[in-house]
Design an enzyme around this catalytic site. Structure first.
Site, PDB file in Angstrom:
ATOM      1  CE  LYS A 121      -3.808   0.165   2.402  1.00 41.59           C
ATOM      2  NZ  LYS A 121      -4.917   0.373   1.474  1.00 41.59           N
TER       3      LYS A 121
HETATM    4  N1  PMP Z   1      -8.189  -2.831  -2.531  1.00 43.99           N
HETATM    5  C1  PMP Z   1      -7.536  -1.673  -2.342  1.00 43.99           C
HETATM    6  C2  PMP Z   1      -6.909  -1.017  -3.505  1.00 43.99           C
HETATM    7  C3  PMP Z   1      -7.456  -1.111  -1.053  1.00 43.99           C
HETATM    8  O1  PMP Z   1      -6.805   0.031  -0.859  1.00 43.99           O
HETATM    9  C4  PMP Z   1      -8.107  -1.759   0.023  1.00 43.99           C
HETATM   10  C5  PMP Z   1      -8.058  -1.150   1.387  1.00 43.99           C
HETATM   11  N2  PMP Z   1      -6.916  -1.534   2.113  1.00 43.99           N
HETATM   12  C6  PMP Z   1      -8.760  -2.973  -0.226  1.00 43.99           C
HETATM   13  C7  PMP Z   1      -8.784  -3.471  -1.518  1.00 43.99           C
HETATM   14  C8  PMP Z   1      -9.388  -3.740   0.881  1.00 43.99           C
HETATM   15  O2  PMP Z   1      -8.405  -4.274   1.717  1.00 43.99           O
HETATM   16  P1  PMP Z   1      -8.678  -4.517   3.270  1.00 43.99           P
HETATM   17  O3  PMP Z   1      -9.852  -5.407   3.353  1.00 43.99           O
HETATM   18  O4  PMP Z   1      -7.430  -5.156   3.759  1.00 43.99           O
HETATM   19  O5  PMP Z   1      -8.935  -3.191   3.869  1.00 43.99           O
END
Ligand code: PMP
Length: 305
Positions: free
Chosen positions: A154
């Site tokens: 991220k």
């Molecule tokens: N896809 C993207 C691009 C994201 O930024 C997120 C948020 N972290 C998610 C999916 C969902 O991930 P998570 O369930 O770990 O928050």
């Protein structure tokens, strides 16, 4: 009530946590962030952090990619987060934002020889996609390949891609964008993973679709299997399957489980919340608030009992 941040290795009021205009990550997107939910349980007067371990493990992996030396273990990061929340004293749903970043006030495109730091703060945050069921549009902006910027990390700079897609979608009258991978298969929303229900099974894009392996995605897969006996298939998904699925929902830390009613002005199913989606939503909302004893391992209490 004062909100606190952990910043420059100490707890300070959020309003005092400031960085300089020459800070490296501001110029080149050289930071790794996470989003963690603290879910308020009013009966227990408790905030439960949901799966903080997995979030901080993902942050450590992202830091490896972008060469940030994060000097805290996963357990230490959780402890810092708990202390920060205790000092702030929230009694509502919060969203925790940790950031590991290239903190040197130094210019020059590079990852080496730039000092790093870490901060974390939280804000009260209810619903992210502020609708009961979302209208989505397939975006013309594609998810970058792993050898452009690895989408599993991220990295803040990567999220310009998501922002392009999100604002386009909103300006076109949708609630969220659905992005494709470079080959044109379905990848994900701008901050959510996507699931379809096809013939009673869950179908979701795989890691090779440039999809972030979300923690809510993993939670939904496990809850569907354990609680509903429903299997999830990870594979390439076509646009045709997207339009013709029986049900569709998005998953994410911020968005929880959000049903999708329409994609590109085509109703999904009958345009109402699907049966499987509804069941999963209910199970999930109990689990994240510490109301299901089977899944308390995923919930970390912030306040002492
Ligand atoms: N896809 C993207 C691009 C994201 O930024 C997120 C948020 N972290 C998610 C999916 C969902 O991930 P998570 O369930 O770990 O928050």
């Amino acid at each position: 009530m004062t909100s606190y941040a952990y910043f420059h290795k100490q707890f300070v009021p959020l309003s005092e946590a400031k960085i300089g205009i020459m800070t490296h990550c501001l110029h080149y997107g050289t930071a790794v962030f996470e989003g963690i939910r603290g879910n308020w349980n009013s009966q227990q007067q408790q905030i439960y952090l949901f799966r903080p371990k997995q979030h901080y493990q993902r942050m450590h992996n992202g830091c490896r990619v972008i060469k940030i030396d994060l000097p805290y273990s996963v357990d230490e990061l959780i402890q810092i987060t708990i202390e920060m929340l205790q000092k702030s004293g929230f009694k509502e749903d919060v969203y925790v934002r940790p950031v590991a970043y290239k903190s040197a006030e130094a210019l020059g495109v590079r990852l080496h020889d730039v000092a790093d730091d870490f901060f974390v703060f939280a804000i009260p945050w209810g619903r992210y996609l502020d609708v009961d069921k979302a209208k989505c549009g397939v975006s013309s902006w594609r998810r970058p390949d792993d050898n452009v910027i690895p989408p599993q990390a991220k990295i803040t700079g990567l999220y310009a891609n998501n922002a392009l897609a999100k604002s386009d979608a909103i300006e076109h009258g949708f609630d969220e964008a659905i992005m494709l991978d470079q080959a044109g298969h379905i990848s994900e929303g701008t901050g959510e993973n996507i699931f379809l229900v096809i013939n009673g099974k869950l179908v979701t894009p795989a890691i090779y679709n440039n999809t972030l392996m979300g923690i809510t995605r993993d939670t939904a897969i496990k809850l569907a299997q354990n609680e509903l006996g429903i299997e999830t298939i990870e594979r390439n998904i076509t646009r045709y399957e997207l339009y013709t699925a029986d049900e569709c929902f998005l998953t994410g830390t911020a968005a929880h489980i959000t049903p999708v009613a329409e994609i590109d002005h085509r109703k999904i199913g009958n345009g109402e919340i699907g049966q499987i989606t509804k069941k999963l939503q209910k199970i999930y909302s109990d689990v994240i608030r510490g109301n299901n004893p089977k899944y308390l391992d995923w919930c970390t209490a912030v306040y002492k009992k």
